[in-house]
Design a protein around this motif. Structure first.
Motif, short mmCIF file in Angstrom:
data_model
loop_
_atom_site.label_atom_id
_atom_site.label_comp_id
_atom_site.label_asym_id
_atom_site.label_seq_id
_atom_site.Cartn_x
_atom_site.Cartn_y
_atom_site.Cartn_z
N GLY A 402 0.80 -1.21 0.00
CA GLY A 402 0.00 0.00 0.00
C GLY A 402 0.84 1.26 0.00
N ALA A 403 1.95 1.26 0.76
CA ALA A 403 2.80 2.44 0.85
C ALA A 403 3.47 2.76 -0.48
N VAL A 404 4.03 1.74 -1.14
CA VAL A 404 4.68 1.95 -2.44
C VAL A 404 3.66 2.41 -3.48
N ALA A 405 2.48 1.79 -3.45
CA ALA A 405 1.44 2.17 -4.40
C ALA A 405 1.02 3.63 -4.20
N LEU A 406 0.93 4.07 -2.96
CA LEU A 406 0.54 5.46 -2.70
C LEU A 406 1.60 6.43 -3.22
#
Length: 532
Positions: A402-406
């Motif tokens: 989720g963090a990388v995607a954000l």
């Protein structure tokens, strides 16, 4: 007018992908299962998954768009990729499968590097993991941009949308939808879900990319008639050495830049882990044949799309400006135009348009999974929680997805930047970064006994740094490039060369590897020769 038939096809396709993720979420018993599928993947799944995750939206958007503008000269990129693909399967795949298992059953590329050189400090893991997170953020952003272009072009999403006094652009909404789907099934199923969805997506991409140009060629009267018509439209379109738009001859730097793309394969973490996951090294040869067949036909078809799109627009009395002015959307335009009519045609158009989403998702999911595994296994576990349980690491991996995607989403939302709104530019930079940082190290680590930990760290840092400096400080300086044209060279070539030199130099300057490392290297070499 909103096309509900195409929309229904898209939704059906995405539901199938999510269902696969849900099924495989029940089959994870260890980190090895989540990251490598327990090294149980068959040759067909490994082959198509590797190539589908390799090509991304670049195959159906970036390359046809480049061919549309520059003509056949841009096919040199495909030729470089074709050579690189074969050498990667031939030289690296089998040895990496054996070596990654022999040295501590490594399940990630940083894991392999650390175990290969007996790194007790954890520094090589941290350096490798940081490089992966940085460049995969750029790569994933390119996938989200591709998806947003697909949705806005296919569904005619308005430029501005309002929900309960909240206003956002249609482009931003499409970015969020694409990210949500990719994140969902990556979180659910881990590596096996990613591989099996990539297998399905690879088949769908193959059908679409072959079918569309074949229809245009048939409508033009066959192959010979198509060649003649392209010559009439622009005699430079089919030239390997003259740009179709500028009419300038391709020089050495341009040719070297295109061919240099092939060097990137040796350092692509999301492709290398596919080699590590196959059930035995003996299956590599069969998997290689499947992969090469897919690549040869797909690259040829993508090139054909870029060329015959000129005929398609002419046949329909259109110009590029009439269909949005973005050459990277040309494949979508052709599908929507060819399969326009009855609801059966529109449903089929939706299925073919889903192939573009398949190309995007098959790469984005792999990138997110590799990024997550690097963060949890090679940063979180090494720096913060050395005794973290498997359950905890899988949870951290999912948070990292989720963090990388954000971060990738925020990059993709920058529509003012020429860099962030062009798929080809982001893909080429990320490709260069991985190829330069990991390519020389993987080759030397697998085949040169004298490679040391100091050489490995120096090579990774030198390769990644060179790409940033070359791209954003040297190549972006117009006055400098005009004075020294060498800086027009694709950053992967100098990055690879500098990393190779640094790895060899620091290996020779440092202490020779321990006897245990050399014995392991020799044992893997013997196994590799036997497997061949």
């Amino acid at each position: 007018m909103f096309d509900w038939y195409v929309f229904g096809s898209f939704v059906g396709y995405l539901m199938i992908m999510l269902a696969i993720g849900f099924v495989f979420s029940k089959r994870q018993e260890s980190l090895g299962d989540y990251y490598l599928g327990g090294r149980k993947m068959n040759k067909w799944v490994v082959a198509l998954s590797a190539q589908a995750s390799d090509m991304s939206g670049w195959l159906l958007m970036g390359l046809p768009g480049a061919i549309y503008i520059g003509g056949f000269t841009e096919a040199w990129i495909g030729i470089g990729l074709l050579i690189g693909t074969y050498l990667n399967w031939k030289i690296v795949a089998g040895r990496l499968r054996l070596y990654s298992q022999a040295c501590g059953d490594a399940i990630t590329i940083p894991d392999f590097i650390s175990n290969r050189f007996r790194d007790k400090t954890g520094l090589s893991r941290i350096v490798a993991a940081v490089i992966i997170l940085v460049f995969f953020t750029f790569y994933t952003a390119s996938g989200f941009v591709s998806a947003a272009k697909l949705f806005t072009s296919t569904f005619g999403v308005p430029e501005t949308l309002s929900f309960c006094s909240i206003t956002m652009s249609g482009y931003q909404l499409c970015l969020w939808v694409a990210a949500l789907v990719v994140i969902s099934y990556t979180l659910l199923g881990g590596y096996m879900a990613v591989c099996w969805t990539d297998f399905i997506q690879g088949l769908l991409m193959f059908i679409a990319i072959v079918l569309v140009p074949a229809i245009v060629v048939c409508s033009a009267g066959g192959f010979s008639a198509t060649v003649n018509a392209l010559n009439e439209a622009n005699p430079y379109l089919q030239s390997l050495f003259t740009n179709a738009t500028t009419k300038n001859a391709m020089g050495f730097i341009g040719l070297a830049s295109c061919m240099a793309w092939g060097l990137g394969y040796f350092g692509m973490p999301h492709i290398l882990v596919r080699f590590m996951s196959i059930d035995s090294a003996e299956k590599i040869k069969g998997s290689r044949r499947i992969a090469m067949t897919w690549v040869v036909i797909s690259l040829a078809a993508a090139t054909a799309i870029g060329l015959v799109s000129h005929l398609y627009l002419k046949q329909n009395n259109l110009s590029l400006a009439d269909v949005g002015g973005d050459p990277e959307k040309i494949f979508m335009i052709m599908i929507n135009g060819i399969f326009n009519g009855s609801f059966i045609f529109r449903i089929f158009a939706g299925i073919l348009l889903s192939s573009i989403m398949a190309a995007i998702m098959s790469t984005a999911d792999s990138q997110l999974l590799v990024s997550a595994s690097s963060f949890s296994n090679d940063l979180y576990k090494v720096v913060f929680r050395k005794k973290a349980s498997n359950r905890e690491l899988i949870l951290v991996s999912r948070l990292a997805v989720g963090a990388v995607a954000l971060m990738a989403l925020f990059m993709a939302m920058d529509t003012t930047s020429d860099f962030f709104k062009v798929v080809m530019k982001m893909v080429s930079f990320a490709w260069a970064g991985f190829g330069a940082a990991f390519g020389p190290l993987i080759l030397l680590g697998l085949f040169w006994r004298r490679t040391t930990l100091a050489g490995a760290i120096a090579g990774m840092v030198a390769g990644a740094s060179t790409c940033f400096v070359w791209k954003f400080l040297l190549a972006s300086n117009a006055a400098l490039v005009q004075k020294y044209p060498i800086f027009e060279l694709y950053e992967l070539a100098p990055g690879f060369a500098v990393a190779l030199f640094a790895t060899v130099l620091f290996s020779l300057l440092s202490k020779k590897p321990d006897a245990a490392i050399l014995e392991e290297f020799d044992r893997v070499s013997r196994l590799g020769r036997a497997a061949e």
